[in-house]
Design an enzyme around this catalytic site. Structure first.
Site, PDB file in Angstrom:
ATOM      1  N   PRO A  90      31.379  35.151  20.521  1.00 19.47           N
ATOM      2  CA  PRO A  90      30.802  34.350  21.610  1.00 19.47           C
ATOM      3  C   PRO A  90      30.769  32.856  21.316  1.00 19.47           C
ATOM      4  CG  PRO A  90      29.453  36.286  21.183  1.00 19.47           C
ATOM      5  CD  PRO A  90      30.464  36.220  20.078  1.00 19.47           C
ATOM      6  N   ARG A 154      51.435  40.246  29.868  1.00 18.07           N
ATOM      7  CA  ARG A 154      52.083  40.055  31.174  1.00 18.07           C
ATOM      8  C   ARG A 154      52.931  38.776  31.208  1.00 18.07           C
ATOM      9  NH1 ARG A 154      50.053  37.269  35.170  1.00 18.07           N
ATOM     10  NH2 ARG A 154      50.328  38.964  36.673  1.00 18.07           N
ATOM     11  N   ASP A 169      51.049  32.465  39.328  1.00 21.46           N
ATOM     12  CA  ASP A 169      49.690  32.986  39.318  1.00 21.46           C
ATOM     13  C   ASP A 169      48.678  31.853  39.398  1.00 21.46           C
ATOM     14  OD1 ASP A 169      50.227  35.659  39.171  1.00 21.46           O
ATOM     15  OD2 ASP A 169      50.197  35.736  36.989  1.00 21.46           O
TER      16      ASP A 169
END
Length: 246
Positions: A90, A154, A169
């Site tokens: 985090p 991808r 995209d």
């Protein structure tokens, strides 16, 4: 590309990493994804991978030894590859499309998925990157690693059937993707914009660029701060703002 994942829960990856686009990429040998349970490298008879923190505190910390030895095993088995060793944390760098594109250029990624309250700080001497997918807490690093793997795979050549898909995209151009439509042209009184069925490719591209800008301005205006707009885009932006004031 080769991807290794060090995790206490390798079964979590069986579905997401074998179906859909990632599964097809693996079938085509575009990517090889291997999960390793780093508990196997614990050097104690009980295979313990965590312990209490020095100085006190809530919860347990992952020990350095099992993870570092698991990394060393990968280095031994694949000495010829240049590796990015990524700790899901985090406190790490916030993940975005630019970082996805950067990682997609690498030949070997290694993800370390934590659990419990955190890691022994000394693990960080053996990594190249600390990455976070957002300012929230998950039970472990597995889901965030899957998110990154999906977004990277991808982008690999030949993964998507249409090479333009990833290039247009949202976020790849700095703008959100323009609205899109498919058949029927008239759906319950809602019609596809005339320009999209005009056959005029120059006008279509202009409409798409303008609507990408409009959508970004409406939904994610913060993205515009990082862009250098063309004179035409600046003019469109002024047009949007004037229309809103009316």
């Amino acid at each position: 590309m080769r991807i290794d994942v060090l995790t206490l829960f390798p079964n979590m990856f069986e579905g997401p990493m074998t179906d859909s686009i990632i599964g097809k990429a693996a079938e085509k040998e575009i990517v090889t994804i291997t999960t390793t349970n780093f508990r196997e490298f614990a050097d104690n008879k009980h295979k313990t991978v965590d312990d209490y923190p020095f100085g006190g505190g809530a919860g347990m910390l992952l020990k350095a030894q099992p993870i570092v030895d698991a990394i060393g095993n990968i280095e031994t088995n694949y000495p010829e590859t240049k590796k990015r060793i990524i700790l899901m944390d985090p406190a790490g760098k916030k993940y975005d499309q630019a970082l996805a594109e950067e990682l997609a250029e690498e030949e070997h990624l290694v993800f370390i998925c934590g659990h419990y309250e955190g890691y022994d700080e000394r693990i960080k001497e053996f990594i190249t990157d600390e990455i976070s997918i957002g300012d929230f807490i998950l039970t472990g690093g597995e889901l965030s690693a899957m998110v990154i793997i999906d977004s990277v795979v991808r982008l690999l050549p030949e993964t998507l059937g249409n090479t333009l898909s990833s290039q247009t995209d949202s976020f790849s151009t700095g703008l959100l993707e323009h609205p899109q439509y498919t058949r029927p042209r008239d759906f319950r009184g809602m019609e596809v914009p005339d320009v999209l069925v005009s056959g005029n490719h120059a006008k279509i591209e202009e409409w798409q660029e303008k609507e990408s800008l409009r959508k970004t301005w409406q939904k994610r205006p913060d993205l515009l701060d990082a862009l250098t707009l063309t004179k035409q885009q600046e003019a469109w932006l002024e047009e949007f703002k004037k229309a809103e004031k009316k």
